[in-house]
Design a protein around this motif. Structure first.
Motif, PDB file in Angstrom:
ATOM      1  N   SER A 142      36.904  35.923  48.715  1.00 18.57           N
ATOM      2  CA  SER A 142      38.088  35.776  47.865  1.00 18.57           C
ATOM      3  C   SER A 142      38.971  37.019  47.920  1.00 18.57           C
ATOM      4  CB  SER A 142      37.662  35.528  46.409  1.00 18.57           C
ATOM      5  OG  SER A 142      36.926  36.627  45.909  1.00 18.57           O
ATOM      6  N   ARG A 143      40.216  36.840  47.516  1.00 14.53           N
ATOM      7  CA  ARG A 143      41.138  37.958  47.477  1.00 14.53           C
ATOM      8  C   ARG A 143      40.844  38.859  46.284  1.00 14.53           C
ATOM      9  NH1 ARG A 143      47.068  35.155  48.609  1.00 14.53           N
ATOM     10  NH2 ARG A 143      46.609  34.348  50.716  1.00 14.53           N
ATOM     11  N   ARG A 147      37.475  35.516  40.045  1.00 15.00           N
ATOM     12  CA  ARG A 147      38.817  35.591  40.593  1.00 15.00           C
ATOM     13  C   ARG A 147      39.641  36.611  39.816  1.00 15.00           C
ATOM     14  NH1 ARG A 147      39.672  29.635  39.990  1.00 15.00           N
ATOM     15  NH2 ARG A 147      41.486  30.349  38.821  1.00 15.00           N
ATOM     16  N   THR A 148      40.663  37.129  40.449  1.00 18.31           N
ATOM     17  CA  THR A 148      41.478  38.163  39.818  1.00 18.31           C
ATOM     18  C   THR A 148      42.332  37.632  38.665  1.00 18.31           C
ATOM     19  OG1 THR A 148      43.163  37.815  41.535  1.00 18.31           O
ATOM     20  CG2 THR A 148      41.589  39.607  41.880  1.00 18.31           C
ATOM     21  N   ASP A 149      42.469  36.309  38.541  1.00 15.56           N
ATOM     22  CA  ASP A 149      43.242  35.741  37.436  1.00 15.56           C
ATOM     23  C   ASP A 149      42.360  35.336  36.257  1.00 15.56           C
ATOM     24  OD1 ASP A 149      41.972  33.663  38.738  1.00 15.56           O
ATOM     25  OD2 ASP A 149      43.651  32.266  38.587  1.00 15.56           O
ATOM     26  N   SER A 150      41.110  35.810  36.243  1.00 11.08           N
ATOM     27  CA  SER A 150      40.181  35.483  35.151  1.00 11.08           C
ATOM     28  C   SER A 150      40.591  36.210  33.867  1.00 11.08           C
ATOM     29  CB  SER A 150      38.757  35.894  35.533  1.00 11.08           C
ATOM     30  OG  SER A 150      38.353  35.268  36.730  1.00 11.08           O
ATOM     31  N   PHE A 182      36.254  30.218  37.297  1.00 12.77           N
ATOM     32  CA  PHE A 182      36.680  31.565  37.675  1.00 12.77           C
ATOM     33  C   PHE A 182      35.679  32.292  38.573  1.00 12.77           C
ATOM     34  CE2 PHE A 182      38.445  30.638  33.435  1.00 12.77           C
ATOM     35  CZ  PHE A 182      39.796  30.720  33.721  1.00 12.77           C
ATOM     36  N   THR A 198      33.434  33.129  41.678  1.00 13.65           N
ATOM     37  CA  THR A 198      33.486  32.836  43.108  1.00 13.65           C
ATOM     38  C   THR A 198      32.114  32.376  43.602  1.00 13.65           C
ATOM     39  OG1 THR A 198      32.916  35.114  43.745  1.00 13.65           O
ATOM     40  CG2 THR A 198      35.251  34.627  43.403  1.00 13.65           C
TER      41      THR A 198
END
Length: 201
Positions: free
Chosen positions: A38-39, A65-68, A83, A85
């Protein structure tokens, strides 16, 4: 107790240093898997409560994920699976995401054994721990509450276990907790992900 607390810092540093040398190849592999999956950054930093209520930033391998949602314990999320990965799911189940905290130990912010560091906004847990002087010692990579229920424990019970650790703290007790942690991790005991898991138990 005071004498042991003094030498405990030295033990923590030496064991963490040796541990870092031994597991550094594994950490490199985990870092590569995270980047491929993931990014975002390899490491995740989060504001926690340290000794004497001083803030520090705990290090973990990023599993979400970074938007968590930020500063929210995963077991309080409605559906954390959205959220987490794929690599993160494995890391969390095996507790390998906690390995970077060896760096926190080397920096003198944490101990190998002690109460798990509370989030800066977990005010209920922080206040409960104050009753037992559990905020007066270094937080740990693992602790007495961790092997007695972990995420499944209510706040007041968790704080009582942390208080019991403060009263009983000694070398043999730390060794007992360390080895029980190993067995607990192998069995994935006490790991809870999300409110759905909480209501189903």
């Amino acid at each position: 107790m005071k004498f042991y607390l003094g030498i405990k810092i030295t033990f923590d540093f030496l064991l963490a240093f040796i541990g870092l040398l031994l597991i550094s190849p594994l950490m490199v592999v985990i870092a590569l898997l995270i980047k491929l999956d993931s990014r975002g950054p390899v490491f995740f930093k989060q504001k926690r409560i340290g000794k004497n209520r001083k803030y520090f930033y705990i290090l973990k391998f990023r599993t979400m994920r970074t938007d968590s949602p930020k500063d929210t314990p995963t077991h309080l999320l409605q559906d954390p699976s959205k959220f987490i990965t794929k690599t993160g799911e494995f890391l969390r189940k095996t507790s390998l995401d906690e390995l970077p905290q060896i760096i926190n130990i080397l920096k003198g912010e944490m101990s190998i054994i002690g109460p798990r560091p509370a989030l800066w906004n977990q005010y209920d847990l922080i206040e409960e721990r104050d009753k037992y002087n559990a905020n007066d010692i270094y937080p740990g990579l693992t602790g007495w509450a961790q092997i007695n229920g972990r995420d499944e424990l209510p706040i007041d019970i968790k704080a009582k276990f942390d208080g019991e650790y403060v009263k009983r703290i000694n070398l043999l007790f730390d060794i007992e907790i360390f080895f029980k942690t190993v067995f607990s991790v192998l069995r994935s005991e006490g790991v809870k992900e999300g409110r759905k898991a909480e209501t189903s138990k």
